[in-house]
Design an enzyme around this catalytic site. Structure first.
Site, PDB file in Angstrom:
ATOM      1  N   ASP A 249     -11.098  -7.837  21.794  1.00 28.74           N
ATOM      2  CA  ASP A 249      -9.886  -7.867  22.870  1.00 28.74           C
ATOM      3  C   ASP A 249     -10.507  -8.221  24.158  1.00 28.74           C
ATOM      4  OD1 ASP A 249      -7.098  -7.884  24.647  1.00 28.74           O
ATOM      5  OD2 ASP A 249      -7.413  -5.831  24.096  1.00 28.74           O
TER       6      ASP A 249
ATOM      7  N   MET B 175      -8.634  -0.124   1.179  1.00 26.27           N
ATOM      8  CA  MET B 175      -7.547  -0.650   2.111  1.00 26.27           C
ATOM      9  C   MET B 175      -7.733  -0.470   3.135  1.00 26.27           C
ATOM     10  SD  MET B 175      -6.795  -3.504   0.221  1.00 26.27           S
ATOM     11  CE  MET B 175      -5.631  -4.494   1.778  1.00 26.27           C
ATOM     12  N   GLU B 176      -7.120   1.564   3.372  1.00 27.39           N
ATOM     13  CA  GLU B 176      -7.496   2.043   4.743  1.00 27.39           C
ATOM     14  C   GLU B 176      -8.669   1.745   5.598  1.00 27.39           C
ATOM     15  OE1 GLU B 176      -4.269   3.416   2.156  1.00 27.39           O
ATOM     16  OE2 GLU B 176      -5.861   2.911   2.228  1.00 27.39           O
TER      17      GLU B 176
ATOM     18  N   CYS C  78       0.640  -1.203   0.361  1.00 31.03           N
ATOM     19  CA  CYS C  78       0.021  -0.076   0.542  1.00 31.03           C
ATOM     20  C   CYS C  78       0.760   0.623   0.006  1.00 31.03           C
ATOM     21  CB  CYS C  78      -0.893  -0.281   1.369  1.00 31.03           C
ATOM     22  SG  CYS C  78      -2.725  -1.110   1.197  1.00 31.03           S
ATOM     23  N   HIS C  79       0.099   2.042  -0.451  1.00 28.35           N
ATOM     24  CA  HIS C  79       1.437   3.348  -0.673  1.00 28.35           C
ATOM     25  C   HIS C  79       0.452   4.153   0.253  1.00 28.35           C
ATOM     26  CE1 HIS C  79       0.842   2.289  -4.703  1.00 28.35           C
ATOM     27  NE2 HIS C  79       2.105   3.213  -4.826  1.00 28.35           N
TER      28      HIS C  79
END
Length: 152
Positions: A120, A105-106, A70-71
Site C-alpha cells: 500500500d 496464525m498470529e 481463532c481463539h
C-alpha cells in the site's frame, strides 16, 4: 447438513496453558528503485518500515477478530523485523504467549498485514505506465519455527 460441512471452533477448555512461540516469514518483490526510496526515506506516504512493523503488531493482536475460528489469546511478545534486500523486503514476525493454543496464525497474520502495508505504501512507485503492478509480488509466507514447552 453433513458432519464435513459443520464449522466449529476447537474446544481448548481442557488444554493446559503452556509457553508457545511461532515465527513466520514472507517477502514482497519490489523494483530496485522502490527499495532504494524506502532506504532513503523518500516514499511519499512516509516511513515504510516503521508503519509495516506497527501494522504487523496490530494485526497479531487482532488475529482472532479476522480469522473466524481463532481463539483470542494473550499475546506476551511480538517482534517484527523488516529486511530490505536488493529486490525485495523480507518480513519476519515472532509471537510469544502462554496459552492453551498456539500463535502460528498470529505470526502469519502479522507477516501478511506487514507485506500488504508495504504494498500500500509503495504502490504508486510500483505501477507501470498502464497502472499495473508487473513486478510486485507477495510470496513465500510460511511458518519457519514453532515452539511449545511446559514450564519446568
Amino acid at each position: 447438513m453433513s458432519e464435513a460441512g459443520k464449522v466449529r471452533m476447537v474446544d481448548i477448555t481442557g488444554k493446559e496453558e503452556v509457553y508457545r512461540e511461532a515465527t513466520a516469514v514472507g517477502a514482497i518483490k519490489l523494483r530496485r528503485e522502490t527499495i532504494e526510496k524506502i532506504r532513503r526515506g523518500e516514499v511519499p506516504k512516509g516511513d515504510v518500515v516503521s508503519v509495516a512493523k506497527t501494522a504487523a503488531i496490530l494485526a497479531v493482536k487482532r488475529t482472532w477478530e479476522i480469522i473466524p475460528l481463532c481463539h483470542p489469546i494473550p499475546i506476551t511478545s511480538v517482534q517484527v523485523d523488516v529486511e530490505l534486500l536488493d529486490e525485495e523486503a523480507k518480513v519476519t514476525v515472532n509471537v510469544k504467549t502462554t496459552a492453551r493454543t498456539g500463535v502460528e496464525m498470529e505470526a502469519l497474520t502479522g507477516v501478511s498485514v506487514a507485506l500488504l502495508t508495504i504494498w500500500d505504501m509503495v504502490k504508486a512507485l510500483e505501477k507501470d505506465e498502464r497502472g499495473q503492478y508487473p513486478q510486485t509480488e507477495i510470496r513465500s509466507i510460511r511458518v519457519v519455527e514453532k515452539v511449545k514447552k511446559k514450564e519446568e
